[in-house]
Design a protein around this motif. Structure first.
Motif, PDB file in Angstrom:
ATOM      1  N   ILE A 134      -1.758  45.452 -20.175  1.00 47.87           N
ATOM      2  CA  ILE A 134      -0.860  44.841 -21.158  1.00 47.87           C
ATOM      3  C   ILE A 134       0.478  44.482 -20.516  1.00 47.87           C
ATOM      4  CG2 ILE A 134       0.458  45.277 -23.262  1.00 47.87           C
ATOM      5  CD1 ILE A 134      -1.944  46.960 -24.244  1.00 47.87           C
ATOM      6  N   GLU A 135       1.005  45.388 -19.704  1.00 48.29           N
ATOM      7  CA  GLU A 135       2.275  45.121 -19.032  1.00 48.29           C
ATOM      8  C   GLU A 135       2.166  43.933 -18.096  1.00 48.29           C
ATOM      9  OE1 GLU A 135       5.242  46.396 -19.720  1.00 48.29           O
ATOM     10  OE2 GLU A 135       4.152  47.426 -21.339  1.00 48.29           O
ATOM     11  N   LEU A 136       0.999  43.769 -17.479  1.00 50.51           N
ATOM     12  CA  LEU A 136       0.799  42.615 -16.603  1.00 50.51           C
ATOM     13  C   LEU A 136       0.860  41.314 -17.395  1.00 50.51           C
ATOM     14  CD1 LEU A 136       0.123  41.447 -13.814  1.00 50.51           C
ATOM     15  CD2 LEU A 136      -2.308  41.752 -14.370  1.00 50.51           C
ATOM     16  N   VAL A 137       0.271  41.309 -18.589  1.00 46.88           N
ATOM     17  CA  VAL A 137       0.329  40.115 -19.436  1.00 46.88           C
ATOM     18  C   VAL A 137       1.775  39.770 -19.770  1.00 46.88           C
ATOM     19  CG1 VAL A 137      -0.294  39.134 -21.669  1.00 46.88           C
ATOM     20  CG2 VAL A 137      -1.979  40.465 -20.388  1.00 46.88           C
ATOM     21  N   TYR A 138       2.563  40.779 -20.141  1.00 48.14           N
ATOM     22  CA  TYR A 138       3.982  40.548 -20.441  1.00 48.14           C
ATOM     23  C   TYR A 138       4.712  39.980 -19.223  1.00 48.14           C
ATOM     24  CZ  TYR A 138       4.345  42.628 -25.110  1.00 48.14           C
ATOM     25  OH  TYR A 138       4.252  42.877 -26.457  1.00 48.14           O
ATOM     26  N   LYS A 139       4.439  40.548 -18.063  1.00 49.93           N
ATOM     27  CA  LYS A 139       5.101  40.100 -16.841  1.00 49.93           C
ATOM     28  C   LYS A 139       4.759  38.646 -16.529  1.00 49.93           C
ATOM     29  CE  LYS A 139       5.370  41.149 -11.877  1.00 49.93           C
ATOM     30  NZ  LYS A 139       4.883  42.059 -10.792  1.00 49.93           N
ATOM     31  N   GLN A 198     -11.382  40.000 -17.886  1.00 43.33           N
ATOM     32  CA  GLN A 198     -11.460  38.654 -17.319  1.00 43.33           C
ATOM     33  C   GLN A 198     -10.254  37.813 -17.719  1.00 43.33           C
ATOM     34  OE1 GLN A 198     -14.780  36.282 -18.669  1.00 43.33           O
ATOM     35  NE2 GLN A 198     -14.637  34.839 -16.959  1.00 43.33           N
ATOM     36  N   ALA A 199      -9.845  37.923 -18.984  1.00 41.26           N
ATOM     37  CA  ALA A 199      -8.679  37.174 -19.444  1.00 41.26           C
ATOM     38  C   ALA A 199      -7.413  37.622 -18.722  1.00 41.26           C
ATOM     39  CB  ALA A 199      -8.519  37.345 -20.949  1.00 41.26           C
ATOM     40  N   VAL A 200      -7.268  38.926 -18.542  1.00 41.52           N
ATOM     41  CA  VAL A 200      -6.103  39.438 -17.818  1.00 41.52           C
ATOM     42  C   VAL A 200      -6.116  38.933 -16.382  1.00 41.52           C
ATOM     43  CG1 VAL A 200      -4.937  41.512 -16.994  1.00 41.52           C
ATOM     44  CG2 VAL A 200      -5.913  41.481 -19.291  1.00 41.52           C
ATOM     45  N   GLU A 201      -7.281  38.935 -15.754  1.00 36.25           N
ATOM     46  CA  GLU A 201      -7.408  38.451 -14.382  1.00 36.25           C
ATOM     47  C   GLU A 201      -7.042  36.973 -14.274  1.00 36.25           C
ATOM     48  OE1 GLU A 201     -10.916  37.960 -10.957  1.00 36.25           O
ATOM     49  OE2 GLU A 201     -11.245  39.239 -12.718  1.00 36.25           O
ATOM     50  N   VAL A 206     -10.418  34.167 -25.303  1.00 36.94           N
ATOM     51  CA  VAL A 206     -10.060  33.091 -24.383  1.00 36.94           C
ATOM     52  C   VAL A 206      -9.958  33.736 -22.998  1.00 36.94           C
ATOM     53  CG1 VAL A 206      -8.355  31.341 -23.753  1.00 36.94           C
ATOM     54  CG2 VAL A 206      -8.862  31.805 -26.169  1.00 36.94           C
ATOM     55  N   ASN A 207     -10.988  33.542 -22.193  1.00 40.43           N
ATOM     56  CA  ASN A 207     -11.127  34.302 -20.952  1.00 40.43           C
ATOM     57  C   ASN A 207     -10.850  33.502 -19.686  1.00 40.43           C
ATOM     58  OD1 ASN A 207     -11.924  36.714 -22.269  1.00 40.43           O
ATOM     59  ND2 ASN A 207     -14.003  35.915 -22.486  1.00 40.43           N
TER      60      ASN A 207
END
Length: 249
Positions: free
Chosen positions: A196-201, A153-156, A95-96
């Motif tokens: 990964i830390e950005l996703v958590y944040k 892309q998903a993280v962005e 899921v991007n």
């Protein structure tokens, strides 16, 4: 009619621990339930399931109070088929974008929120015994929708993905993420850990729970301390470690 204890746990801020399995074995699914796990992810992305096999895995999970969740494949009809067979949750790979997330919700929810097809004679609807508005409303309320975050892309786009109504959880796929970021050497690369830390944040800002995989008791406990609320272990990895532990030196 429908009851999803994992979704209830998420709402209460309580962690759930499960197993991912990609081999066909209803007996193993039953063992997960007897061992006390909360859910099982039936892996139809990488696994070896036919339609009836998936249904039997879901049926086995329900016998032992495991929440059956299907990690769907890339066929657009896979969400519909998993839910019609009685899955109480779906995990959707890659899921991007915001548009990807919207399509997932539309396929999983009945109208007016979504476009899920209505078939009253499915196993999920009790072969017609539970069909109707009450079932459809209960399904929309109880089905867990998990979006895999496993590419740069998903993280962005994580803010937009988590802002889509109906997405219940962001699942970090660390192995895919590391490979897609160009780090095949492993998930411990600093760039991967930073993502990964950005996703958590971001998840905390959006009040969306996060899930990810762990294969040892110690790692699961660390993730729970971190605030991770949805943690599956990989069944074959757990078994491999157990098998190796029995062999004499």
């Amino acid at each position: 009619m429908l009851h999803n204890k994992v979704k209830e746990n998420l709402k209460a801020g309580k962690a759930s621990v499960g197993m991912i399995i990609g081999i066909y074995s209803p007996s193993l699914v039953e063992m997960f339930g007897y061992a006390g796990y909360d859910f099982v992810i039936i892996d139809d992305e990488h696994g070896t399931y036919g339609a009836i096999e998936m249904e039997n895995m879901i049926r086995a999970a329900m016998l032992v109070d495991l929440v059956p969740i299907v990690r769907v494949d890339y066929n657009p009809s896979s969400i519909q088929k998993a839910l019609d067979r009685g899955a109480l949750g779906i995990q959707v790979p890659m899921v991007n974008t915001k548009e990807d997330a919207k399509r997932v919700v539309q396929r999983a929810k009945y109208p007016p929120m979504g476009t899920r097809g209505t078939a009253p004679m499915t196993r999920a609807a009790g072969y017609g015994y539970h069909a109707g508005k009450k079932f459809m409303d209960a399904s929309d309320e109880n089905i867990l929708i998990v979006a895999h975050i496993e590419t740069p892309q998903a993280v962005e786009n994580i803010d937009e993905i988590m802002g889509v109504e109906g997405i219940d959880l962001a699942f970090v796929g660390p192995y895919d993420l590391s490979v897609n970021m160009g780090h095949k050497e492993g998930i411990d690369h600093p760039d991967v850990q930073e993502a990964i830390e950005l996703v958590y944040k971001k998840a905390k800002l959006h009040n969306i729970p996060v899930g990810t995989v762990a294969n040892t008791k110690e790692d699961i406990e660390k993730l729970i301390e971190k605030g991770t609320l949805y943690i599956p272990a990989v069944a074959t990895e757990v078994m491999k470690r157990a098998f190796n532990g029995v062999l004499p030196d």
